[in-house]
Design a protein around this motif. Structure first.
Motif, PDB file in Angstrom:
ATOM      1  N   VAL A  32     -15.914  16.438   3.123  1.00  0.00           N
ATOM      2  CA  VAL A  32     -16.805  15.668   3.866  1.00  0.00           C
ATOM      3  C   VAL A  32     -16.271  15.228   5.353  1.00  0.00           C
ATOM      4  CG1 VAL A  32     -17.594  14.475   1.785  1.00  0.00           C
ATOM      5  CG2 VAL A  32     -15.316  13.812   2.706  1.00  0.00           C
ATOM      6  N   GLY A  33     -15.291  16.219   5.920  1.00  0.00           N
ATOM      7  CA  GLY A  33     -14.739  16.177   7.111  1.00  0.00           C
ATOM      8  C   GLY A  33     -13.593  14.894   7.411  1.00  0.00           C
ATOM      9  N   HIS A  39       0.832  -1.192   0.093  1.00  0.00           N
ATOM     10  CA  HIS A  39       0.156  -0.104  -0.093  1.00  0.00           C
ATOM     11  C   HIS A  39       0.965   1.184   0.033  1.00  0.00           C
ATOM     12  CE1 HIS A  39      -2.442  -3.078   1.670  1.00  0.00           C
ATOM     13  NE2 HIS A  39      -3.498  -2.520   1.301  1.00  0.00           N
ATOM     14  N   THR A  40       1.034   1.708  -1.161  1.00  0.00           N
ATOM     15  CA  THR A  40       1.990   2.962  -1.439  1.00  0.00           C
ATOM     16  C   THR A  40       0.844   4.275  -1.741  1.00  0.00           C
ATOM     17  OG1 THR A  40       3.748   1.618  -2.085  1.00  0.00           O
ATOM     18  CG2 THR A  40       3.860   4.159  -2.418  1.00  0.00           C
ATOM     19  N   LEU A  41       0.767   5.248  -0.787  1.00  0.00           N
ATOM     20  CA  LEU A  41      -0.031   6.171  -1.109  1.00  0.00           C
ATOM     21  C   LEU A  41       0.619   7.101  -2.149  1.00  0.00           C
ATOM     22  CD1 LEU A  41      -2.554   7.915  -0.402  1.00  0.00           C
ATOM     23  CD2 LEU A  41      -1.175   9.202   1.354  1.00  0.00           C
ATOM     24  N   ARG A  42      -0.285   7.279  -3.195  1.00  0.00           N
ATOM     25  CA  ARG A  42       0.159   8.197  -4.482  1.00  0.00           C
ATOM     26  C   ARG A  42      -0.680   9.370  -4.554  1.00  0.00           C
ATOM     27  NH1 ARG A  42       5.026   6.448  -5.032  1.00  0.00           N
ATOM     28  NH2 ARG A  42       5.267   4.146  -5.646  1.00  0.00           N
ATOM     29  N   TRP A  43      -1.814   9.499  -4.186  1.00  0.00           N
ATOM     30  CA  TRP A  43      -2.806  10.764  -4.273  1.00  0.00           C
ATOM     31  C   TRP A  43      -3.778  10.541  -3.238  1.00  0.00           C
ATOM     32  CZ3 TRP A  43      -3.244  15.002  -7.083  1.00  0.00           C
ATOM     33  CH2 TRP A  43      -4.737  15.677  -7.153  1.00  0.00           C
ATOM     34  N   ARG A  44      -3.541  11.834  -2.288  1.00  0.00           N
ATOM     35  CA  ARG A  44      -4.858  12.034  -1.529  1.00  0.00           C
ATOM     36  C   ARG A  44      -5.357  13.294  -1.753  1.00  0.00           C
ATOM     37  NH1 ARG A  44      -3.498  12.251   4.646  1.00  0.00           N
ATOM     38  NH2 ARG A  44      -5.172  13.588   4.807  1.00  0.00           N
ATOM     39  N   ASN A  45      -6.733  13.513  -1.952  1.00  0.00           N
ATOM     40  CA  ASN A  45      -7.242  14.903  -2.394  1.00  0.00           C
ATOM     41  C   ASN A  45      -7.789  15.492  -1.074  1.00  0.00           C
ATOM     42  OD1 ASN A  45      -8.897  17.036  -3.396  1.00  0.00           O
ATOM     43  ND2 ASN A  45      -9.484  15.829  -4.926  1.00  0.00           N
ATOM     44  N   ASP A  46      -7.068  16.394  -0.368  1.00  0.00           N
ATOM     45  CA  ASP A  46      -7.333  16.892   0.824  1.00  0.00           C
ATOM     46  C   ASP A  46      -8.446  17.965   0.795  1.00  0.00           C
ATOM     47  OD1 ASP A  46      -5.843  15.539   2.861  1.00  0.00           O
ATOM     48  OD2 ASP A  46      -3.876  16.471   1.991  1.00  0.00           O
ATOM     49  N   ARG A  47      -8.411  18.651  -0.539  1.00  0.00           N
ATOM     50  CA  ARG A  47      -9.553  19.438  -0.753  1.00  0.00           C
ATOM     51  C   ARG A  47     -10.809  18.948  -0.927  1.00  0.00           C
ATOM     52  NH1 ARG A  47      -7.980  20.929  -5.159  1.00  0.00           N
ATOM     53  NH2 ARG A  47      -9.371  19.920  -6.701  1.00  0.00           N
ATOM     54  N   ALA A  86     -11.535  22.116 -12.730  1.00  0.00           N
ATOM     55  CA  ALA A  86     -10.975  23.671 -13.006  1.00  0.00           C
ATOM     56  C   ALA A  86     -11.641  24.312 -14.266  1.00  0.00           C
ATOM     57  CB  ALA A  86      -9.381  23.657 -13.619  1.00  0.00           C
ATOM     58  N   LEU A  87     -12.142  23.574 -15.053  1.00  0.00           N
ATOM     59  CA  LEU A  87     -12.944  24.016 -16.295  1.00  0.00           C
ATOM     60  C   LEU A  87     -14.524  24.324 -15.865  1.00  0.00           C
ATOM     61  CD1 LEU A  87     -11.477  22.074 -19.326  1.00  0.00           C
ATOM     62  CD2 LEU A  87     -11.007  24.496 -18.541  1.00  0.00           C
ATOM     63  N   GLY A  88     -14.883  24.022 -14.755  1.00  0.00           N
ATOM     64  CA  GLY A  88     -16.393  24.370 -14.220  1.00  0.00           C
ATOM     65  C   GLY A  88     -17.325  23.284 -14.636  1.00  0.00           C
ATOM     66  N   VAL A  89     -16.604  21.906 -14.887  1.00  0.00           N
ATOM     67  CA  VAL A  89     -17.598  20.657 -15.132  1.00  0.00           C
ATOM     68  C   VAL A  89     -18.119  20.035 -14.003  1.00  0.00           C
ATOM     69  CG1 VAL A  89     -17.838  18.408 -16.330  1.00  0.00           C
ATOM     70  CG2 VAL A  89     -16.624  20.381 -17.519  1.00  0.00           C
ATOM     71  N   ASN A  90     -19.148  19.607 -14.053  1.00  0.00           N
ATOM     72  CA  ASN A  90     -19.763  18.986 -12.812  1.00  0.00           C
ATOM     73  C   ASN A  90     -19.378  17.538 -12.592  1.00  0.00           C
ATOM     74  OD1 ASN A  90     -21.306  17.945 -10.515  1.00  0.00           O
ATOM     75  ND2 ASN A  90     -23.285  17.724 -11.809  1.00  0.00           N
ATOM     76  N   THR A  91     -18.472  17.175 -12.069  1.00  0.00           N
ATOM     77  CA  THR A  91     -17.401  15.837 -12.152  1.00  0.00           C
ATOM     78  C   THR A  91     -17.608  15.644 -10.682  1.00  0.00           C
ATOM     79  OG1 THR A  91     -15.614  15.039 -12.836  1.00  0.00           O
ATOM     80  CG2 THR A  91     -15.501  17.115 -12.022  1.00  0.00           C
ATOM     81  N   SER A  92     -17.191  13.959 -10.770  1.00  0.00           N
ATOM     82  CA  SER A  92     -16.605  13.301  -9.504  1.00  0.00           C
ATOM     83  C   SER A  92     -15.292  13.945  -9.178  1.00  0.00           C
ATOM     84  CB  SER A  92     -16.638  12.053  -9.895  1.00  0.00           C
ATOM     85  OG  SER A  92     -15.821  11.453 -10.808  1.00  0.00           O
ATOM     86  N   LYS A  93     -14.885  13.494  -7.989  1.00  0.00           N
ATOM     87  CA  LYS A  93     -13.577  13.900  -7.675  1.00  0.00           C
ATOM     88  C   LYS A  93     -12.665  12.648  -7.203  1.00  0.00           C
ATOM     89  CE  LYS A  93     -15.136  18.135  -7.235  1.00  0.00           C
ATOM     90  NZ  LYS A  93     -16.547  18.028  -7.615  1.00  0.00           N
ATOM     91  N   THR A  94     -11.435  12.739  -7.881  1.00  0.00           N
ATOM     92  CA  THR A  94     -10.761  11.526  -7.624  1.00  0.00           C
ATOM     93  C   THR A  94     -10.133  11.813  -6.063  1.00  0.00           C
ATOM     94  OG1 THR A  94     -10.004  11.328  -9.745  1.00  0.00           O
ATOM     95  CG2 THR A  94      -8.523  10.088  -8.163  1.00  0.00           C
TER      96      THR A  94
END
Length: 315
Positions: free
Chosen positions: A42-43, A29-37, A142-150
């Protein structure tokens, strides 16, 4: 971590709508990406890296949330042909949380192992595929599209064989933050099974939890169904328009890849236009150009019409 954010609403539904599954056990398990924003919304931004990996790589349940992951049931039209052998084949619904804006958001996985819907597939995701999803979601947002978040990507230490890219290739498990995972294909499956009561149950559930500002979930079904259809159509139309404005080609606009909330998600062979070309396709296997850049509005309308087919029992 705020347990009060937990909102496991999918557990209000019975097992017609999902199958309980277990996550795969990975050698590394190697963490490559965490989206803190996204996590902050969601706390969950207070998790340290160890706890993050524990929840989003090893899938220890979040406090007060879904105890056993749920592989969701759905069918869908794939390139115009109905396929009753779909469902979450390499992912599951892990948790549901109330966001800062009041919406209930899902944490769903990709590459978390085999499920009853995997058929002959291994239930895994390549690290390259995970990185592509990060790139798509970050740029679209960033372009304003309603998208899921990774939300998270963790490399798993496995080597995968894939026929369409150099192999062996590195593996990862991805978690996305999404405004629901109820697809047009979720309703299609129930209609295919002639389960009108199931269609109504899922429709009222979605109206109650995802469309509460616009719909009365307790209204007579003959009134609720067309209003629900109009909401779904408007939201999908907004998203399709934003794809075109962004020069984005989703690539695989099958009905199981349309979220009824209208949120864009599930990024595989996507592309952005280098120059204006209505016939540009993203997927190498889209030989007829069904989902070309200039046909995305048409494909979206076709999908909404298939959703309308599911509501015919209600007038």
């Amino acid at each position: 971590m705020n347990e009060g954010r937990a909102a496991p609403i999918h557990l209000h539904l019975d097992d017609r709508f999902y199958r309980r599954v277990e996550a795969a056990e990975f050698p590394k398990h190697t963490l490559r990406w965490r989206n803190d924003r996204a996590a902050a919304s969601v706390g969950l931004d207070g998790l340290d890296d160890s706890a993050w990996v524990d929840h989003f790589g090893k899938f220890t349940p979040l406090a007060g949330n879904i105890e056993t992951p749920l592989a969701l049931c759905y069918h869908g039209h794939q390139f115009g042909h109905y396929n009753p052998d779909l469902g979450d084949g390499r992912g599951f619904l892990f948790a549901q949380l109330r966001a800062d804006d009041g919406r209930i958001l899902d944490l769903g996985t990709k590459g978390s192992g085999q499920t009853p819907f995997s058929r002959t597939a291994d239930g895994r995701l390549t690290l390259k595929g995970a990185v592509r999803e990060i790139l798509a979601t970050e740029l679209l947002e960033a372009l304003g599209v309603n998208t899921s978040k990774t939300f998270s990507v963790i490399e798993t230490g496995e080597a995968l064989d894939r026929h369409d890219e150099p192999s062996p290739t590195r593996a990862a498990v991805l978690v996305r933050l999404s405004h629901g995972h109820i697809r047009i294909g979720s309703f299609q499956r129930l209609r295919y099974l002639d389960d009108a009561e199931g269609v109504e149950t899922l429709l009222r559930h979605a109206a109650r939890h995802h469309f509460a500002d616009d719909l009365d979930a307790e209204a007579a079904i003959a009134d609720l169904a067309p209003r629900f259809l109009a909401q779904v159509a408007a939201r999908i139309a907004d998203t399709a328009g934003s794809w075109l404005a962004a020069g984005f080609v989703h690539g695989v606009l099958n009905t199981d890849n349309f979220n009824i909330t209208g949120e864009s998600f599930d990024y595989g062979p996507w592309r952005f236009l280098a120059n204006f070309d209505p016939q540009f396709v993203a997927a190498y296997f889209d030989h007829a150009g069904r989902y070309a850049y200039g046909r995305q509005a048409e494909a979206s309308l076709w999908a909404v019409c298939r959703f309308a087919d599911c509501l015919t029992p209600f007038g």
